[in-house]
Design an enzyme around this catalytic site. Sequence first.
Site, short mmCIF file in Angstrom:
data_model
loop_
_atom_site.label_atom_id
_atom_site.label_comp_id
_atom_site.label_asym_id
_atom_site.label_seq_id
_atom_site.Cartn_x
_atom_site.Cartn_y
_atom_site.Cartn_z
N CYS A 116 -11.05 -38.44 11.39
CA CYS A 116 -10.45 -37.52 12.36
C CYS A 116 -11.50 -37.01 13.35
O CYS A 116 -11.22 -36.10 14.14
CB CYS A 116 -9.78 -36.34 11.64
SG CYS A 116 -10.90 -35.35 10.64
N ASN A 167 -1.92 -38.93 -0.86
CA ASN A 167 -1.25 -39.61 0.26
C ASN A 167 -1.52 -41.11 0.28
O ASN A 167 -0.62 -41.91 0.56
CB ASN A 167 -1.70 -38.97 1.58
CG ASN A 167 -0.95 -39.51 2.78
OD1 ASN A 167 0.26 -39.34 2.89
ND2 ASN A 167 -1.66 -40.15 3.69
N CYS A 203 7.90 -25.17 21.83
CA CYS A 203 6.74 -26.05 21.96
C CYS A 203 7.21 -27.49 21.91
O CYS A 203 7.77 -27.92 20.89
CB CYS A 203 5.73 -25.78 20.84
SG CYS A 203 4.33 -26.91 20.85
N CYS A 243 -2.03 -22.24 27.26
CA CYS A 243 -2.14 -22.50 25.82
C CYS A 243 -3.34 -23.41 25.57
O CYS A 243 -3.60 -24.34 26.33
CB CYS A 243 -0.85 -23.17 25.34
SG CYS A 243 -0.92 -23.81 23.66
N PHE A 265 -11.74 -38.04 -1.07
CA PHE A 265 -11.04 -37.03 -0.26
C PHE A 265 -9.53 -37.31 -0.31
O PHE A 265 -8.86 -37.37 0.71
CB PHE A 265 -11.54 -37.05 1.19
CG PHE A 265 -13.03 -37.01 1.35
CD1 PHE A 265 -13.71 -35.80 1.40
CD2 PHE A 265 -13.76 -38.19 1.45
CE1 PHE A 265 -15.10 -35.77 1.53
CE2 PHE A 265 -15.14 -38.16 1.60
CZ PHE A 265 -15.82 -36.95 1.63
N ASP A 280 -17.22 -32.11 -5.85
CA ASP A 280 -17.80 -31.80 -4.55
C ASP A 280 -18.45 -33.08 -4.00
O ASP A 280 -19.50 -33.51 -4.48
CB ASP A 280 -18.84 -30.69 -4.70
CG ASP A 280 -19.48 -30.31 -3.37
OD1 ASP A 280 -19.16 -30.94 -2.34
OD2 ASP A 280 -20.31 -29.37 -3.36
N CYS A 333 -2.45 -28.49 23.75
CA CYS A 333 -2.51 -29.77 24.45
C CYS A 333 -3.43 -29.66 25.67
O CYS A 333 -3.43 -28.65 26.36
CB CYS A 333 -1.11 -30.18 24.91
SG CYS A 333 0.09 -30.32 23.58
N ASP A 339 -11.00 -40.67 3.42
CA ASP A 339 -10.33 -39.95 4.50
C ASP A 339 -10.91 -38.54 4.56
O ASP A 339 -10.25 -37.56 4.18
CB ASP A 339 -8.81 -39.91 4.22
CG ASP A 339 -8.03 -39.23 5.34
OD1 ASP A 339 -8.60 -39.00 6.41
OD2 ASP A 339 -6.85 -38.92 5.12
#
Length: 444
Positions: free
Chosen positions: A400, A311, A171, A89, A306, A354, A92, A374
């Site tokens: 990220c 959140n 999984c 896979c 963003f 944008d 991971c 973010d």
Amino acid sequence: MAQFYKAKPRKTQQTQAKQSFHVSQLDHLGAGIAEHQGKIVFIPGALPDETVTAQIVEQKKRHAKAKLIKVESASAARIEPSCPYYGRCGGCDLQHLELSAQRDAKQAALENLINKMGRTQPQIMSEPLSGEGWHYRRRARLATQYLRDTKQLNLGFRALASSEVVNIDACPVLAKSLSELIAPLNQCLNRLSAKRSLGHVELLSVDSGPCVVLRITSPLNDKDKALLASFGEQYKVRLVLLDDDGKLETLWGDEGLPFYTLEDGSSLGFSPGNFIQVNGEINQQMVTQAIDWLQIQPGERVLDLFCGVGNFTLPLAKAGAQVVGVEGVEAMVAQARRNATMSGVEGAEFYHGDLSADLSAAPWLGRIDKLLLDPARAGAYESLQWLKKMKPKAIVYISCNPVSLARDCEPLLAQGYQLSRLGLIDMFPQTHHIEAMALFELEK
């Protein structure tokens, strides 16, 4: 003049000899790093403090890539991967490394990138945000692949560096309720007459309950719909179809949008396909830490770039700030407004824009007290060019992609900010993925 053909010498692919390497550290993509003849060699699967036998498979001017053949002297942190699909896979890729050592390696890689690429270092390195190492994902997208020879449908994740789909029954990084759905769902999908034209399958486990969203490329007949509805009823999971035009059709279960709830009571609805953080436990830790680092004071004007479906925006407003959220996806802006109303939040307003374009005419651009952003993996380099117009005292940057974060240090440092705090966010245990939170403050 006559021209005569002269055959060009045929290029030969020389097979490199197997060699011994000593691995010193992991890079930010989870590969072991060794040195050979003055060149850096990346060896996926190798760990720090290991001696391995590997074969160079790719040569570049300043680095090379090698294939791991054998671990001669194993790291004390090396463990046996627990997932039966590990190595096939493509999900991971660090299950062979003990969990605390994974986090140590990620933090070291993060610090190294910020130091070398960002040309700075934090005044304080914070403790990583971490949680459970298994069954942490509340959302996942499974791929499907129809095999013509067997007339069967594979359901699972794509193989490493391949378009092939590894058929899985469970999984261990998915929420247990989702993992347990995979095998019976696979059986159900293989009974459909339209199985050869199915797209991806999205699994959700949030506060509104479990949900299966099935992407279809052509309409299903009534018999197939009945089979799927029966599956939803049997496993008490909402079953939804998603067509090419983005239209949703609920075959079984509540027709309302899925939602999750934060500790402050904020309720965030979202449509399948909208971005949400897949690790609910870590998401709550991120929200709490971001508000703590920004030290929100009542009435401060805070810009949330963003912002998604709100959140961070809603908790910031509940902390007393007047918050402006900006998002590039118009449907998510509309949903963020609905979420604010549903959560009783009055101190937040939302705009569509944008954030990689010219922002000079944006109605929300102007002096603010603090900034939170973010962005997606590409980072926020274009947005940060407008710092002179905003002049926030403090900036929390949730990343990220540590490479983008390191690059984006340049405009921040140039505008007089210093990196006050930096911390690892272990959003995806068992993988090499690194997320981070950084606090930049104007130098006094």
